[in-house]
Design a protein around this motif. Sequence first.
Motif, PDB file in Angstrom:
ATOM      1  N   ARG B 150       9.126  48.531   6.856  1.00 36.23           N
ATOM      2  CA  ARG B 150       8.743  49.911   7.160  1.00 36.23           C
ATOM      3  C   ARG B 150       8.412  50.079   8.642  1.00 36.23           C
ATOM      4  O   ARG B 150       7.708  49.269   9.239  1.00 36.23           O
ATOM      5  CB  ARG B 150       7.532  50.302   6.318  1.00 36.23           C
ATOM      6  N   LYS B 151       8.956  51.156   9.223  1.00 38.43           N
ATOM      7  CA  LYS B 151       8.727  51.463  10.651  1.00 38.43           C
ATOM      8  C   LYS B 151       8.937  50.213  11.496  1.00 38.43           C
ATOM      9  O   LYS B 151       8.128  49.866  12.345  1.00 38.43           O
ATOM     10  CB  LYS B 151       7.317  52.030  10.859  1.00 38.43           C
ATOM     11  N   ASP B 161      12.767  52.739   9.442  1.00 38.49           N
ATOM     12  CA  ASP B 161      12.695  51.665   8.453  1.00 38.49           C
ATOM     13  C   ASP B 161      14.002  50.871   8.519  1.00 38.49           C
ATOM     14  O   ASP B 161      15.054  51.418   8.887  1.00 38.49           O
ATOM     15  CB  ASP B 161      12.551  52.229   7.040  1.00 38.49           C
TER      16      ASP B 161
END
Lengths: 201, 177
Positions: B150-151, B161
């Motif tokens: 994520r991120k 992501d």
Amino acid sequence: MEATTASSKPDAIDLSQLCLSEPVAVDLTQLSLRPLGLSDLDDLMVWTSDEKVANFCSREPYTSKDQGIDFIENAAASFLWRRAICLKDRAIGCITLSSYADVDKAREKSAELGYVLGSNYWGKGIVTEAVKQAIKAAFIEFPYLDRVEALVDVENLGSQRVLEKAGFQREGLLRKYLVRKGKSRDTFMFSVLLSDLHPQL
Amino acid sequence: MSNLDLSKISLRPFKLSDVDDFLLWAGDDQVTQNLRWKTCGSREEALAFIRDVCIPHPWRRSICLDDRSIGFVSVYPWSGDDRCKADIGYAVAGDYWGQGIATKAVKMAVPQVFNDLSHLVRLQAFTSPQNKASQRVLEKAGFLKEGLLRKYTYFKGNIKDSIVFSFLSTDEFPHDD
């Protein structure tokens, strides 16, 4: 061939080993994070020379105080952030954040968490508490960060539990991702996002 | 359904003479939107890119149809202690999408890469969660989807992501279907 004689004297007892088998509750309000200093050298040598601790580290156990001094004085520059984990202000471990900015500009909003704790203190919730405090501090001190991640060996169950309890998400198992002691190891990727702590962001 | 004869697909190093074919796909925003590459804006840019990036690259091949360049496969090994890992990327010209070409190219590349990069243990790929076509390429080529990061990274100015896939030197090399 030497003659051996049975001895009625028992082997000397290592008192520190006795203490290890007695669980000692720890008052987590006495936990603090602060910078490492040279005055912590002897305490630092306890966990850095411990083979149990070094098992999941990329370094070998320290064998000389010079290595400890080098870590205290010189290694700080290679981290984004580093603190001693202290109980009643005595250093029992260390927690760090490393930036990816120098390695890969595209990952400059991520940092990697690392931690180490003397084995006498394992299993008492100390690192979980230290991680929670460290994450809060990290997102405040480095407001550009979106993501703190941690890479944990597949066999390091204690560390996996720490991260879960500290609010990290387990994202996946990266096969043969990290080299440790000359072998490629399967590694879990965990992360916590700024937006996990502050959903409005 | 593919009506293209995939036996006409080959991999080879880039040549300067690929420039016009190269520009057709490297100059197409549709193709480069999922790459870190900047879209090539001119023949001169394309020539410079082939000469300065593609040819000296540690492992980059042109995907060719009847020896004409219609895309690329790239593998970039990490350095030092991490040289047992490498990242794979690929793209195919827009006109040739949906015919199994990228899958064929990646299947061909995997055994070559492990042969050419002797330290390689782990080949990994990162895709956008939205890029379903690319995820299918990797799955069909035998990569294992490991997780959603994520991120994870900046991509063309935004934090995105990434889905991570891997193929190990100990995995079974893909067969031609």
